[in-house]
Scaffold this active site. Structure first.
Site, PDB file in Angstrom:
ATOM      1  N   HIS A 157      -7.945  -5.110  -0.622  1.00 14.13           N
ATOM      2  CA  HIS A 157      -6.767  -4.450  -0.463  1.00 14.13           C
ATOM      3  C   HIS A 157      -5.587  -5.281   0.253  1.00 14.13           C
ATOM      4  O   HIS A 157      -4.539  -4.917   0.221  1.00 14.13           O
ATOM      5  CB  HIS A 157      -7.070  -3.005   0.277  1.00 14.13           C
ATOM      6  CG  HIS A 157      -5.940  -2.234   0.458  1.00 14.13           C
ATOM      7  ND1 HIS A 157      -5.132  -1.995  -0.742  1.00 14.13           N
ATOM      8  CD2 HIS A 157      -5.172  -1.556   1.407  1.00 14.13           C
ATOM      9  CE1 HIS A 157      -4.076  -1.083  -0.444  1.00 14.13           C
ATOM     10  NE2 HIS A 157      -4.285  -1.209   1.052  1.00 14.13           N
ATOM     11  N   SER A 163       0.968  -1.192   0.001  1.00 11.89           N
ATOM     12  CA  SER A 163       0.107  -0.033  -0.039  1.00 11.89           C
ATOM     13  C   SER A 163       0.790   1.064  -0.032  1.00 11.89           C
ATOM     14  O   SER A 163       1.678   1.156  -0.902  1.00 11.89           O
ATOM     15  CB  SER A 163      -1.034  -0.146   1.010  1.00 11.89           C
ATOM     16  OG  SER A 163      -2.057   1.090   0.885  1.00 11.89           O
TER      17      SER A 163
END
Length: 736
Positions: free
Chosen positions: A707, A591
């Protein structure tokens, strides 16, 4: 490599006539169509190529050993208490999607709980033909003396951030039929909160309700049973260019309050409370975080805050009487003041006490505050909870502050370290004369050991960054580590959003990296050949929260380079100390951490032999137009504003690639269903690197998992194994 487009376009939300920074030509923009047939064909081709490289016999053994850790039935079943029951969500080999279940205290305490299964997510997925991922439960507070019965369950169809909210009855162990008035909200991003037994507060993008530029809800509605979202009363609305709207109801008896939050940006919000049908804004700067508990209102400013001539530093914790503050009083009590070594990470209320979880040079410290007694250094009496060994992460939080008797002051204590399996303890706080607060502890659970922890030593070191700042990092290595520069070393970091990287036990890291052995190699002159395991390092760079808001803000926007300089300083320190060398040093991040290692790849390629870059931001010119990227402008800056693009372009890895550079081996991985960062930046980076002829560039995209890149233990084991195996092949397989 790239050229600049001539066209300039208006900036959304900007004054008339404002123009955006020109966008460089992007030959891979076609990959931004996430579910296109041609795009997914490209993904499958890349996946096959990467799997052919990585998924050898050694990989299969590694994946099995990691999956054994994740599926272990001996790991701690963490619980949350509601009424008399202790609820847990559990995944293992037999239940990959998981079981939502509950037990009572005596059964849980005994060590072999008898669980009542409330919902089998695997069975639900099979029955409904949907790959549900469980994202939690929100209970309705029952009438006095009645058990908790109704809950809104959040279920994602693909592991992304968008959830379908469905009403569930834990007594019948079934969903409440919508035909009978049960709540069932379509899949969308948003939140729900119970107002009463027949009414929800809902912020959602479902049913074409407006959304922000960040893809989150703009409006909040009051939804009654049997009512449609389209017909529901709109209670709250925010501008389109703000981040998200939230509604919440605090049902604590005697302190019932309804809140609306206008989340302007990631670090700015305005909170209002509903009074007599109108919203009353709580008058504080937008960067002051608020939380309420019964009669108290707590404040944690992100920047220095001056009130009536008194300045309170960023990262402080302050308290006021809720009603008095709303009426205009500005009498604030100081509960915590940070210093250069110590920061506040979180807090939790028991019935009578406030628990503060602190970090002192990234080691935990816990203090117990008593609002009924005056303190010396702070307004409320403060006692140290003696439960935190050095170089460990220990967190204390309430069990159930509304329990009757002494149980209302019970707390959980969760302790972990890089070489210390996690322990769960339950304690009780009591007042003890002039000595303040004392606690009694009982160890409830200890995580099993998954590797030989005694063979490893945890050390903390400090590197010196380019501007002279001392940057801490943790090193976990064999006690017989040889400082000859030949140790395969994995350097991990994050450095963003005030998120702290603290010590944590990981059986997967222990097995996949620390215990893994190189082939026997020649030792120094006069020494016998030897094999060696990996060294694991965690860097606490600026941009994170290890030293509070100031540490975070030191790497915001135009100061972003400081985070990367810090990480590079740690890499150099490892090399100069003889722990490793360029050809043995790899870095990994996901991320925002993917953006970090993307900048190591493009700006510091001479320091690393391999880079593992997961679910990353990489195209910083278009990140704000992709998935939820607009919500991170406060962290990185707005690339549509020409003056801001000038500094953003200096840390946009997609635009920093150059011909003729000796780049480290690179593995870029992501997930199709990631609706936060999205998969397209990873796709485009890999495509551009491969088109430039850069060797040893590998890409893999999980077709599910959100995610996190994985929605069950099998997917998580595969994801971790690919990254670990890639790094080991690249670093440990090189000649000395």
């Amino acid at each position: 490599m790239t050229t600049t487009a001539d066209e300039q376009t208006p900036v959304p939300g900007a004054a008339s006539g404002a123009v955006s920074a020109p966008e460089p030509v992007d030959e891979n923009i076609w990959l931004e169509e996430i579910y296109g047939e041609e795009q997914l064909a490209w993904v499958r081709e890349q996946n096959a190529r990467t799997e052919e490289l990585l998924e050898d016999a050694e990989y299969g053994e590694l994946e099995g050993r990691i999956l054994e850790v994740l599926d272990s039935t001996d790991r701690i079943a963490m619980v949350g208490k509601h009424g008399e029951w202790y609820y847990n969500f559990w995944k293992d080999r037999a239940n990959p999607k998981g079981l939502w279940r509950r037990t009572d205290w005596e059964s849980y305490r005994a060590g072999a709980p008898t669980w009542e299964i409330l919902l089998d997510i695997d069975a639900l997925a099979a029955d409904e033909g949907e790959e549900w991922v469980f994202h939690g439960a929100n209970f309705l507070r029952p009438a006095a003396g009645q058990p908790h019965r109704l809950a809104m369950l959040a279920l994602s169809p693909d592991g992304g951030d968008a959830n379908r909210y469905r009403e569930f009855d834990v007594e019948t162990r079934s969903f409440v039929d919508p035909e009978a008035g049960g709540f069932d909200l379509p899949t969308a991003k948003g939140n729900v909160s119970w107002l009463d037994g027949d009414t929800l507060l809902v912020a959602t993008t479902a049913d074409n309700l407006p959304r922000t530029s960040s893809s989150y809800a703009r409006t909040g509605v009051v939804l009654g049973r049997g009512e449609s979202l389209a017909a529901a009363e709109r209670l709250f609305e925010i501008p389109e260019d703000h981040m998200m709207a939230l509604l919440a109801h605090d049902s604590t008896p005697g302190f019932e309050r309804t809140f609306a939050v206008d989340w302007i940006s990631f670090f700015e919000k305005r909170t209002s409370v509903l009074r007599d049908g109108s919203w009353v804004e709580i008058d504080v700067p937008a960067d002051v975080n608020l939380s309420s508990h019964r009669e108290w209102l707590l404040f944690r400013p992100q920047g220095d805050w001056t009130v009536n001539g008194t300045s309170y530093p960023a990262g402080s914790l302050l308290a006021a009487n809720f009603e008095d503050f709303l009426a205009g009083s500005r009498e604030l009590s100081v509960l915590f003041t940070p210093d250069e070594h110590t920061s506040l990470q979180s807090w939790s209320w028991t019935r009578d006490f406030l628990l503060l979880n602190l970090l002192r040079d990234v080691s935990s410290e816990i203090r117990v505050l008593d609002p009924e007694r005056p303190g010396t250094d702070v307004a409320w009496a403060s006692s140290l909870l003696d439960a935190c060994p050095p170089l460990h992460d220990v967190n204390a939080y309430a069990v159930d502050d509304e329990d009757e008797g002494d149980s209302g002051n019970d707390f959980w204590l969760l302790a972990t370290g890089f070489a210390t399996p996690t322990t769960l303890t339950r304690g009780t706080l009591t007042r003890a004369g002039v000595d303040g607060v004392v606690s009694a502890h009982e160890v409830v659970r200890t995580s099993p050991s998954f590797f030989d922890e005694e063979a490893y030593e945890v050390q903390q070191h400090f590197a010196v960054s380019a501007d002279g700042t001392r940057v801490p990092y943790f090193q976990i290595a064999s006690r017989d580590l040889v400082l000859d520069g030949q140790n395969p070393t994995q350097l991990s970091g994050y450095g963003g959003f005030e998120i702290s990287r603290t010590p944590a036990y990981s059986g997967a890291v222990g097995r996949a990296w620390l215990e893994r052995r190189t082939e026997d190699s020649a030792g120094a002159e006069g020494e016998a050949p030897h094999s060696r395991g990996g060294v694991y390092v965690v860097a606490n760079i600026r941009g994170g929260g290890e030293y509070g808001p100031a540490w975070h803000r030191a790497a915001l926007q135009e100061k972003r380079h400081r985070a990367y300089e810090d990480f590079a300083a740690v890499a150099r320190d490892l090399i100069s100390r003889g722990v490793t060398s360029r050809q043995r040093l790899g870095c990994v991040g996901g991320s925002n951490g993917g953006l970090l290692v993307g900048n190591m790849l493009t700006q510091y390629p001479e320091l690393f032999g391999a880079v593992s870059c997961g679910v990353p931001l990489l195209d910083m010119r278009r990140y704000s137009k992709l998935s939820a990227g607009y919500s991170w402008i406060a962290e990185y800056g707005d690339p549509d504003v020409p003056e801001q693009w000038e500094f953003i372009r200096t840390f946009s890895p997609y635009h920093l690639l150059r011909d003729g550079v000796d780049y480290p081996e690179t593995f870029i991985w992501t997930a199709t269903s990631d609706d936060r960062v999205g998969p397209v930046q990873a796709r485009k980076m890999a495509a551009r690197m491969q088109a430039m002829g850069i060797p040893n560039v590998w890409f893999h995209e999980a077709l599910e998992g959100g995610h996190a890149g994985a929605s069950d233990n099998r997917q998580a084991a595969a994801l971790q194994s690919r990254s670990q195996h890639f790094l080991w092949r690249a670093l440990a397989g090189r000649g000395a």
